[in-house]
Design a protein around this motif. Structure first.
Motif, PDB file in Angstrom:
ATOM      1  N   GLN A 229      69.513   4.191  -6.621  1.00 12.32           N
ATOM      2  CA  GLN A 229      69.797   3.246  -7.688  1.00 12.32           C
ATOM      3  C   GLN A 229      70.332   3.961  -8.922  1.00 12.32           C
ATOM      4  O   GLN A 229      71.297   3.507  -9.561  1.00 12.32           O
ATOM      5  CB  GLN A 229      68.527   2.469  -8.041  1.00 12.32           C
ATOM      6  CG  GLN A 229      68.732   1.430  -9.138  1.00 12.32           C
ATOM      7  CD  GLN A 229      67.449   0.692  -9.459  1.00 12.32           C
ATOM      8  OE1 GLN A 229      66.423   0.926  -8.828  1.00 12.32           O
ATOM      9  NE2 GLN A 229      67.504  -0.200 -10.426  1.00 12.32           N
ATOM     10  N   GLU A 233      73.974   3.576 -10.753  1.00 16.26           N
ATOM     11  CA  GLU A 233      74.133   3.299 -12.180  1.00 16.26           C
ATOM     12  C   GLU A 233      74.952   4.381 -12.863  1.00 16.26           C
ATOM     13  O   GLU A 233      75.753   4.096 -13.773  1.00 16.26           O
ATOM     14  CB  GLU A 233      72.752   3.188 -12.828  1.00 16.26           C
ATOM     15  CG  GLU A 233      71.953   1.973 -12.376  1.00 16.26           C
ATOM     16  CD  GLU A 233      70.569   1.925 -13.001  1.00 16.26           C
ATOM     17  OE1 GLU A 233      70.244   2.879 -13.747  1.00 16.26           O
ATOM     18  OE2 GLU A 233      69.818   0.966 -12.749  1.00 16.26           O
ATOM     19  N   GLU A 236      78.596   3.851 -12.016  1.00 16.27           N
ATOM     20  CA  GLU A 236      79.150   2.729 -12.786  1.00 16.27           C
ATOM     21  C   GLU A 236      79.369   3.125 -14.238  1.00 16.27           C
ATOM     22  O   GLU A 236      80.384   2.760 -14.853  1.00 16.27           O
ATOM     23  CB  GLU A 236      78.195   1.545 -12.716  1.00 16.27           C
ATOM     24  CG  GLU A 236      78.753   0.296 -13.379  1.00 16.27           C
ATOM     25  CD  GLU A 236      77.808  -0.877 -13.236  1.00 16.27           C
ATOM     26  OE1 GLU A 236      78.108  -1.944 -13.787  1.00 16.27           O
ATOM     27  OE2 GLU A 236      76.768  -0.712 -12.529  1.00 16.27           O
ATOM     28  N   ALA A 237      78.462   3.932 -14.787  1.00  8.95           N
ATOM     29  CA  ALA A 237      78.625   4.378 -16.172  1.00  8.95           C
ATOM     30  C   ALA A 237      79.821   5.299 -16.310  1.00  8.95           C
ATOM     31  O   ALA A 237      80.545   5.262 -17.316  1.00  8.95           O
ATOM     32  CB  ALA A 237      77.347   5.093 -16.631  1.00  8.95           C
TER      33      ALA A 237
END
Length: 246
Positions: A229, A233, A236-237
């Protein structure tokens, strides 16, 4: 022993003056009336929290407030010595002799035979009583009992305190250990690693190792899911950062 006396003992110990106490009839393993010094106070929740060193002993034992007192007991009175009572003898008194007025000479009457016999019997009984009192009683003498030896006080039994070790784990793989020694919790929430838990489980028993291995495997799956996870993230950042940089 009252709470006020307990506070007094604590004050004297803090001042470097261990107070003197005396053991009551409720004390186990120590004779009643014997003295000792309170060298330390434990947790009142333990019950036997008074640490006492009996006089003449190097051991420090635990006692409850009901087993000791600050009041010095009176010294027992020495036993009265019983003297052998001599048998009572009764001597018959002779009636007074009335002399007639016409007697010209007075003759001294001799002691009546009955009085002499009574006195001789009394002397014989007195001598027999003294001889019986002076003669040590033999094993077959009727009416005499040999003194029983005093029983030594029972030694106070020392039992090792019960130790409880509790291992606690979370679904995230965090482990902690609690240790209770007797009634006192000596270690609370000490963190330990998963590797140490797995190694200890293998040493204890195969069944314990199997259960712990299952828990560790589940915790490993939770952590892997968290890593996945976090990686998503992070990815995506990074994309958002690249878009903002254009």
């Amino acid at each position: 022993m009252s709470d006020t006396e307990i506070e007094q003992i604590a004050t004297e110990i803090a001042g470097g003056r261990p107070p003197m106490v005396w053991f009551t009839a409720a004390a186990v393993g120590v004779a009643e009336g014997r003295s000792g010094k309170v060298v330390a106070l434990g947790d009142p929740a333990d019950g036997d929290f008074l640490q006492v060193r009996p006089t003449g002993s190097k051991d420090v034992l635990s006692f409850s407030p009901t087993e000791v007192t600050l009041t010095k007991p009176p010294r027992p009175a020495p036993p009265a010595q019983k003297s052998a009572a001599a048998p009572k003898t009764t001597t018959r008194k002779d009636p007074p002799v009335t002399q007639p007025s016409t007697v010209t000479s007075v003759a001294t009457p001799s002691t009546p035979p009955s009085v002499v016999t009574a006195n001789a019997a009394a002397d014989g009984a007195d001598s027999a009583a003294k001889a019986a009192a002076a003669k040590p009683a033999g094993p077959g003498t009727a009416g005499t009992t040999a003194p029983k030896p005093a029983k030594a006080p029972a030694a106070r039994k020392r039992t090792a305190p019960e130790v409880t070790v509790t291992l606690t784990g979370t679904p995230d793989g965090e482990w902690a250990v609690d240790v209770v020694n007797g009634k006192k919790r000596t270690i609370r929430g000490l963190p330990v690693t998963s590797a140490a838990v797995a190694q200890a489980a293998k040493v204890l028993h195969p069944e314990v190792a199997e259960v712990v291995a299952g828990i560790l495997e589940a915790a490993r799956g939770v952590q892997q899911a968290k890593v996945a996870q976090l990686q998503a993230e992070l990815e995506e950042a990074r994309k958002l950062l690249e878009e903002l940089s254009e």
